[in-house]
Design a protein around this motif. Structure first.
Motif, short mmCIF file in Angstrom:
data_model
loop_
_atom_site.label_atom_id
_atom_site.label_comp_id
_atom_site.label_asym_id
_atom_site.label_seq_id
_atom_site.Cartn_x
_atom_site.Cartn_y
_atom_site.Cartn_z
N ILE A 156 0.84 -1.20 0.00
CA ILE A 156 0.00 0.00 0.00
C ILE A 156 0.87 1.25 0.00
CG2 ILE A 156 -1.67 1.33 1.35
CD1 ILE A 156 -2.83 -1.37 2.29
N GLY A 157 1.92 1.25 0.82
CA GLY A 157 2.81 2.41 0.88
C GLY A 157 3.49 2.67 -0.45
N ALA A 158 3.96 1.59 -1.11
CA ALA A 158 4.63 1.74 -2.41
C ALA A 158 3.67 2.27 -3.46
CB ALA A 158 5.21 0.40 -2.85
N ALA A 159 2.42 1.78 -3.44
CA ALA A 159 1.43 2.23 -4.42
C ALA A 159 1.07 3.69 -4.22
CB ALA A 159 0.17 1.36 -4.32
N VAL A 160 0.85 4.08 -2.98
CA VAL A 160 0.48 5.47 -2.69
C VAL A 160 1.61 6.41 -3.07
CG1 VAL A 160 -0.01 7.11 -0.81
CG2 VAL A 160 -1.19 4.91 -0.90
N GLN A 161 2.86 6.01 -2.81
CA GLN A 161 3.99 6.86 -3.17
C GLN A 161 4.06 7.06 -4.67
OE1 GLN A 161 7.84 6.07 -1.34
NE2 GLN A 161 8.86 6.48 -3.28
N LYS A 162 3.88 5.99 -5.43
CA LYS A 162 3.96 6.07 -6.88
C LYS A 162 2.81 6.89 -7.47
CE LYS A 162 5.42 4.96 -11.03
NZ LYS A 162 6.72 5.43 -11.57
N LEU A 163 1.63 6.81 -6.86
CA LEU A 163 0.43 7.42 -7.43
C LEU A 163 0.04 8.73 -6.76
CD1 LEU A 163 -1.62 4.10 -7.70
CD2 LEU A 163 -0.48 5.30 -9.58
N ARG A 164 0.96 9.34 -6.03
CA ARG A 164 0.65 10.60 -5.35
C ARG A 164 0.21 11.64 -6.38
NH1 ARG A 164 4.85 11.98 -0.52
NH2 ARG A 164 3.05 13.10 0.28
N GLY A 165 -0.82 12.38 -6.02
CA GLY A 165 -1.40 13.35 -6.94
C GLY A 165 -2.75 12.89 -7.46
N LYS A 208 18.41 4.90 8.66
CA LYS A 208 17.36 5.12 7.68
C LYS A 208 15.98 5.03 8.34
CE LYS A 208 19.92 3.37 3.66
NZ LYS A 208 19.93 2.38 2.55
N THR A 209 15.04 5.75 7.78
CA THR A 209 13.68 5.69 8.28
C THR A 209 13.02 4.41 7.76
OG1 THR A 209 13.53 8.10 8.23
CG2 THR A 209 11.46 6.88 8.41
N PRO A 210 12.47 3.56 8.64
CA PRO A 210 11.85 2.32 8.17
C PRO A 210 10.70 2.57 7.19
CG PRO A 210 12.18 2.27 10.54
CD PRO A 210 12.48 3.67 10.10
N GLY A 211 10.49 1.62 6.29
CA GLY A 211 9.50 1.78 5.24
C GLY A 211 8.11 2.09 5.73
N LEU A 212 7.64 1.39 6.78
CA LEU A 212 6.27 1.62 7.24
C LEU A 212 6.13 2.96 7.97
CD1 LEU A 212 4.79 -1.79 8.42
CD2 LEU A 212 4.82 -0.71 6.16
N MET A 260 3.24 9.49 4.98
CA MET A 260 2.76 9.84 3.66
C MET A 260 1.24 9.67 3.56
SD MET A 260 4.15 8.24 0.08
CE MET A 260 3.94 6.59 0.78
N ILE A 261 0.73 8.56 4.10
CA ILE A 261 -0.71 8.31 4.03
C ILE A 261 -1.47 9.33 4.87
CG2 ILE A 261 -2.47 6.66 4.81
CD1 ILE A 261 -0.57 4.44 3.73
N HIS A 262 -0.92 9.73 6.00
CA HIS A 262 -1.59 10.76 6.79
C HIS A 262 -1.62 12.10 6.05
CE1 HIS A 262 -3.07 12.99 10.20
NE2 HIS A 262 -2.04 13.81 10.12
N GLU A 263 -0.51 12.44 5.39
CA GLU A 263 -0.46 13.69 4.63
C GLU A 263 -1.46 13.70 3.48
OE1 GLU A 263 3.56 14.01 3.37
OE2 GLU A 263 4.35 14.27 5.39
N ASP A 264 -1.64 12.55 2.83
CA ASP A 264 -2.52 12.46 1.65
C ASP A 264 -3.89 11.88 2.01
OD1 ASP A 264 -0.39 13.39 0.27
OD2 ASP A 264 -0.22 11.72 -1.12
N ARG A 265 -4.26 11.94 3.27
CA ARG A 265 -5.48 11.26 3.74
C ARG A 265 -6.74 11.70 3.00
NH1 ARG A 265 -3.46 14.84 7.17
NH2 ARG A 265 -4.73 16.51 8.07
N ASP A 266 -6.78 12.95 2.54
CA ASP A 266 -7.98 13.43 1.85
C ASP A 266 -8.11 12.85 0.45
OD1 ASP A 266 -8.62 14.96 4.05
OD2 ASP A 266 -7.62 16.76 3.29
#
Length: 307
Positions: free
Chosen positions: A182-191, A229-233, A239-245
């Motif tokens: 889910i994290g990888a998909a949201v990062q790729k599809l941001r916008g 490094k910051t862990p992936g999750l 990122m998901i909180h920032e793009d929650r809307d």
């Protein structure tokens, strides 16, 4: 007796070299058509560049954006921060980029660059809200090896396999794999306005908690790494909180013939097989099979949607 000659000091017109400041610029791109990409770049002092470029791939689009920003910027030294996979040809071309465009460096973002990266993606959303997209995600676990996959209605996809350590990610291995997808998909599809389809009720519930601002992670998942490094999750949570809307998580029943869900499941299984060392999958076959799966299931999803 004549006086002895005395050497006189000579004026030296040499000034110490002044250091040329390095300006960091984060770049975000999203596909708007078969060969059209919209971009947003954010630099220091609230600098911003947006527009569109025609290119054959994300990598070539990014090179075009770098050239445009370099031409428009007054800075002599530019450090471009790019969010692209480790296998991207841009990393192999890093030295060539510097030779062709003196004063330009490309790097992966560091933790200290997070604010700049957020500005770039925010500019992408403000410049042109992208079309809504559905994306299905799934995970696959084979012993000590994990794979995840995601497949979007646009045909875009991603997959990764790796050896996991329960000391770092805890006992909820399947949940972690699903959340990484889910994290990888949201990062790729941001916008985009993103509808996330998952057959894991636990993953959907965790994403909903992240959207609500809760600072939670799966049981036993370590938020710290010795590498610094910051862990992936942790990145996915922020990122998901920032793009929650723009995110709508939806639970779907697995293995019921839903094309995107079946495609994500197939991609995750291919990734875990490759990580395990399946001798029928060399690198070329792995990527060919992944692309075939993505194209087939995305095409079927869109056929059913328009029928």
């Amino acid at each position: 007796m004549a006086p002895k000659p005395v050497a006189t000091s000579r004026r030296i017109d040499i000034l110490p070299a002044r250091p040329r400041p390095m300006v960091s610029v984060a770049v975000a791109v999203t596909r708007r058509g078969e060969s059209l990409f919209r971009y947003s770049a954010a630099g220091g002092d609230e600098q911003r560049w947006t527009g569109t470029v025609e290119a054959e791939s994300v990598d070539t689009a990014l090179l075009d954006v770098i050239a445009r920003v370099r031409e428009a910027s007054s800075a002599e030294r530019l450090r471009f921060l790019l969010h692209v996979p480790p296998r991207s040809v841009l990393w192999a071309m890093r030295d060539e980029v510097t030779l062709l465009m003196p004063g330009v460096w490309i790097e992966r973002p560091r933790l200290s660059d997070e604010k700049l990266v957020r500005r770039a993606f925010a500019g992408l959303r403000q410049a042109s809200p992208a079309d809504p997209v559905c994306v299905a995600t799934d995970g696959s676990v084979r012993g000590k090896f994990t794979g995840y996959g995601w497949l979007a209605s646009t045909g875009e996809y991603g997959l990764q396999g790796f050896r996991h350590s329960t000391k770092l990610i805890g006992p909820k291995v399947v949940l972690v794999a699903e959340l990484r997808a889910i994290g990888a998909a949201v990062q790729k599809l941001r916008g985009h306005e993103i509808t996330v389809l998952s057959d894991s009720k636990l993953a959907v519930a965790m994403v909903q908690r992240w959207m609500a601002g809760e600072d939670v992670l799966p049981e036993g998942y370590s938020a710290y790494r010795t590498s610094g490094k910051t862990p992936g999750l942790v990145r996915a949570q922020r990122m998901i909180h920032e793009d929650r809307d723009r995110i709508t998580p939806v639970w779907v029943k697995g293995h019921q013939g839903e094309p995107l869900n079946e495609g994500a499941d197939a991609l995750a299984r291919v990734a875990s097989r490759f990580a395990l060392g399946d001798n029928t999958l060399d690198g070329a076959e792995y990527h060919r099979r992944a692309q075939d799966l993505a194209e087939t299931f995305a095409r079927e999803f869109n056929r059913k949607r328009t029928a």
